[in-house]
Design an enzyme around this catalytic site. Structure first.
Site, mmCIF file in Angstrom:
data_model
loop_
_atom_site.group_PDB
_atom_site.id
_atom_site.type_symbol
_atom_site.label_atom_id
_atom_site.label_comp_id
_atom_site.label_asym_id
_atom_site.label_seq_id
_atom_site.Cartn_x
_atom_site.Cartn_y
_atom_site.Cartn_z
ATOM 1 N N ARG A 1 -11.818 6.849 9.083
ATOM 2 C CA ARG A 1 -11.342 5.457 9.130
ATOM 3 C C ARG A 1 -12.387 4.515 8.543
ATOM 4 N NH1 ARG A 1 -7.064 2.110 8.888
ATOM 5 N NH2 ARG A 1 -7.356 0.235 10.152
ATOM 6 N N SER B 1 0.840 -1.194 0.000
ATOM 7 C CA SER B 1 0.000 0.000 0.000
ATOM 8 C C SER B 1 0.883 1.255 0.000
ATOM 9 C CB SER B 1 -0.947 -0.029 1.201
ATOM 10 O OG SER B 1 -1.976 0.909 1.050
ATOM 11 N N ASP C 1 -8.246 -6.526 -5.232
ATOM 12 C CA ASP C 1 -7.993 -5.163 -4.732
ATOM 13 C C ASP C 1 -8.647 -4.147 -5.670
ATOM 14 O OD1 ASP C 1 -7.016 -2.788 -3.710
ATOM 15 O OD2 ASP C 1 -4.926 -3.434 -3.659
ATOM 16 N N HIS D 1 -7.813 -5.357 -0.717
ATOM 17 C CA HIS D 1 -6.537 -4.674 -0.505
ATOM 18 C C HIS D 1 -5.796 -5.187 0.721
ATOM 19 C CE1 HIS D 1 -3.632 -1.418 -0.727
ATOM 20 N NE2 HIS D 1 -3.906 -1.064 0.507
ATOM 21 N N ASP D 2 -6.527 -5.503 1.769
ATOM 22 C CA ASP D 2 -5.912 -5.942 3.024
ATOM 23 C C ASP D 2 -5.233 -7.302 2.927
ATOM 24 O OD1 ASP D 2 -6.173 -3.806 4.665
ATOM 25 O OD2 ASP D 2 -7.830 -4.596 5.860
#
Length: 491
Positions: free
Chosen positions: A222, A152, A316, A349-350
């Site tokens: 967040r 990232s 992602d 993405h994580d």
């Protein structure tokens, strides 16, 4: 080898003595860098790997702090027997400039005012962050990094390293990242920043001396960002349309769905560990990130000399497959040695933080795929054929070497003398080097694989090979010590 943790680790910090010049034209001094290290730096100082963290990460990448309930954020790949093996490599991770976990940022005290910087902190870029990391690497006495790796925003730093310091980075592993932020990515970050700025408790960034902070705004920021870190499939598998602690919809604005409760939890826990102003500055640095030159990534990537392993995540949608393909094409157009791998995952993405099995395989394979040039020592003591035995003995004693390549005046390899040759000559009363040197010297080329030359050294029972170029000129040496320290499990 059975994998395990690096165990208990202690945070480290250093304060820079020199002023840091920023891309904006402004400067900042008295910068403190928080960092951690895992493993030991070898005597050649060629086993160092820099780990770069993502947006809300920190220097605590692996191991445990005293009293902590969970390990560092990349525990899955850092430690003995893992891809970033602390028994082979010296692994470094520092908190970024502008952060809030020990490195100087908006919440730090401005030495000129005696108060927190707040929004008087200068706007920073990814390049500024990397320049500060470079200062730390210099202080550690490391001239070249075996690898730089990150996911990232950490991947952005990794790419920036290959451009800012192309001679320093042998290998680079950018993961789940981009070479320039897209309008959509900038838009998500701006919505997050506005949620903070519009919070009445933000107070133009000067909330440090009050009893309140823009927690609501930071929490929403967040929550927005966290949605982009997941995939639709992972959210469906995890939550579906299941209700939270109720049997039916309430038809009001309380929390109905599990996914809503999950996002509220993410926002609530985040405000306890992160500073709102740091969030503003770091997301702005991400938005400003653009490695193209005049709109061209091909032109922007021209300085890169590192070997690249680019790892993408198939699910992602924050940093998309299209952006990954753009990076791949631009690097290939420049003749950069790049390999491309894709993590198969429904995490989105994580996945770069979660898919330990795939990451360990891909990263370890790339790090172990070495050639002579990656490990050879280029600072080589040599001697000429007309030298005396006593001179050779003095060089070996003064520099703690057991092999001396013999070269001509124009540095062409013509022989080698070993400590054994020297001992034999002294015992027999010899004086001339040419009488005892080995003329039929075995050598290798810089592009040969470590696996190949390691097998050759074992078969021939030798511990050192001179490395020559196509003109027979000496450019380095490779020894069994250099190989065995890093690759005892692979050759």
């Amino acid at each position: 080898m059975k994998t395990k943790s690096v165990g208990i680790v202690k945070p480290l910090a250093v304060t820079l003595s020199e002023e840091i010049q920023l891309e904006s034209g402004k400067s900042i001094d008295n910068v403190t860098i928080a960092y951690e290290t895992y493993g030991k730096l070898n005597k050649e100082k060629n086993n160092a790997i820099l780990v770069c963290h993502a947006l809300t990460g920190d220097a605590h990448a692996a191991g445990w702090h005293e009293g902590d309930s969970k390990p560092g954020w990349w525990e899955i790949i850092i430690g003995p027997g893992k891809a970033l093996d602390s028994e082979k490599y010296f692994i470094i991770c520092s908190n970024v400039l502008g952060g809030c976990k020990g490195t100087t940022g908006p919440a730090s005290i401005n030495p000129k005012t005696g108060k927190e910087y707040g929004i008087d902190f200068p706007v920073i870029t990814i390049k500024d962050i990397v320049n500060v990391e470079k200062k730390l690497i210099d202080l550690l006495g490391i001239e070249k990094l075996l690898a730089v790796i990150g996911g990232s925003m950490g991947g952005m730093q990794t790419l920036q390293w290959t451009l800012s310091y192309p001679e320093m980075v042998k290998k680079a592993i950018p993961i789940a990242t981009t070479a320039r932020s897209s309008p959509q990515q900038i838009a998500f970050n701006e919505v997050g920043r506005q949620s903070i700025i519009k919070d009445p408790f933000w107070q133009n960034g000067e909330y440090y001396q009050t009893d309140t902070a823009p927690e609501a705004g930071l929490s929403v920021a967040r929550m927005i960002a966290h949605i982009t870190y997941l995939s639709d499939e992972s959210m469906y598998l995890k939550f579906g349309r299941d209700l939270q602690d109720k049997d039916e919809v309430t038809y009001d604005f309380t929390t109905d769905f599990q996914v809503e409760s999950y996002l509220h939890h993410q926002g609530k826990t985040f405000v306890k560990r992160f500073d709102a102003n740091s969030y503003l500055y770091i997301t702005k640095a991400i938005d400003l990130f653009d490695l193209s030159e005049n709109g061209s990534l091909i032109d922007g990537f021209k300085p890169i000399k590192s070997k690249i392993e680019y790892i993408n995540v198939d699910s992602d949608w924050l940093y998309t497959n299209e952006q990954a393909e753009e990076i791949l094409r631009a690097m290939q157009a420049n003749g950069i040695e790049i390999s491309y791998s894709e993590i198969k995952s429904n995490y989105g993405h994580d996945a770069f933080l979660l898919e330990g099995g795939q990451l360990n395989y891909l990263i370890s394979r790339f790090l172990q795929d070495n050639i002579v040039e990656d490990l050879m020592n280029t600072e080589v003591m040599t001697i000429t054929e007309d030298a005396k035995i006593k001179k050779a003995a003095k060089i070996m004693m003064d520099h703690y070497v057991t092999h001396l390549p013999v070269v001509t005046e124009d540095n062409k390899l013509i022989g080698i003398i070993t400590a054994w040759d020297l001992s034999k000559a002294i015992a027999q009363g010899g004086e001339e080097l040419k009488d005892v040197m080995t003329e039929d010297v075995k050598f290798c080329k810089k592009d040969e694989t470590i696996r190949t030359i390691a097998g050759r050294m074992k078969d021939d029972d030798i511990s050192c090979l001179p490395v020559i170029d196509d003109n027979d000129e000496l450019i380095g040496v490779i020894t069994t010590d250099l190989i065995s320290h890093l690759f005892t499990n692979t050759v």
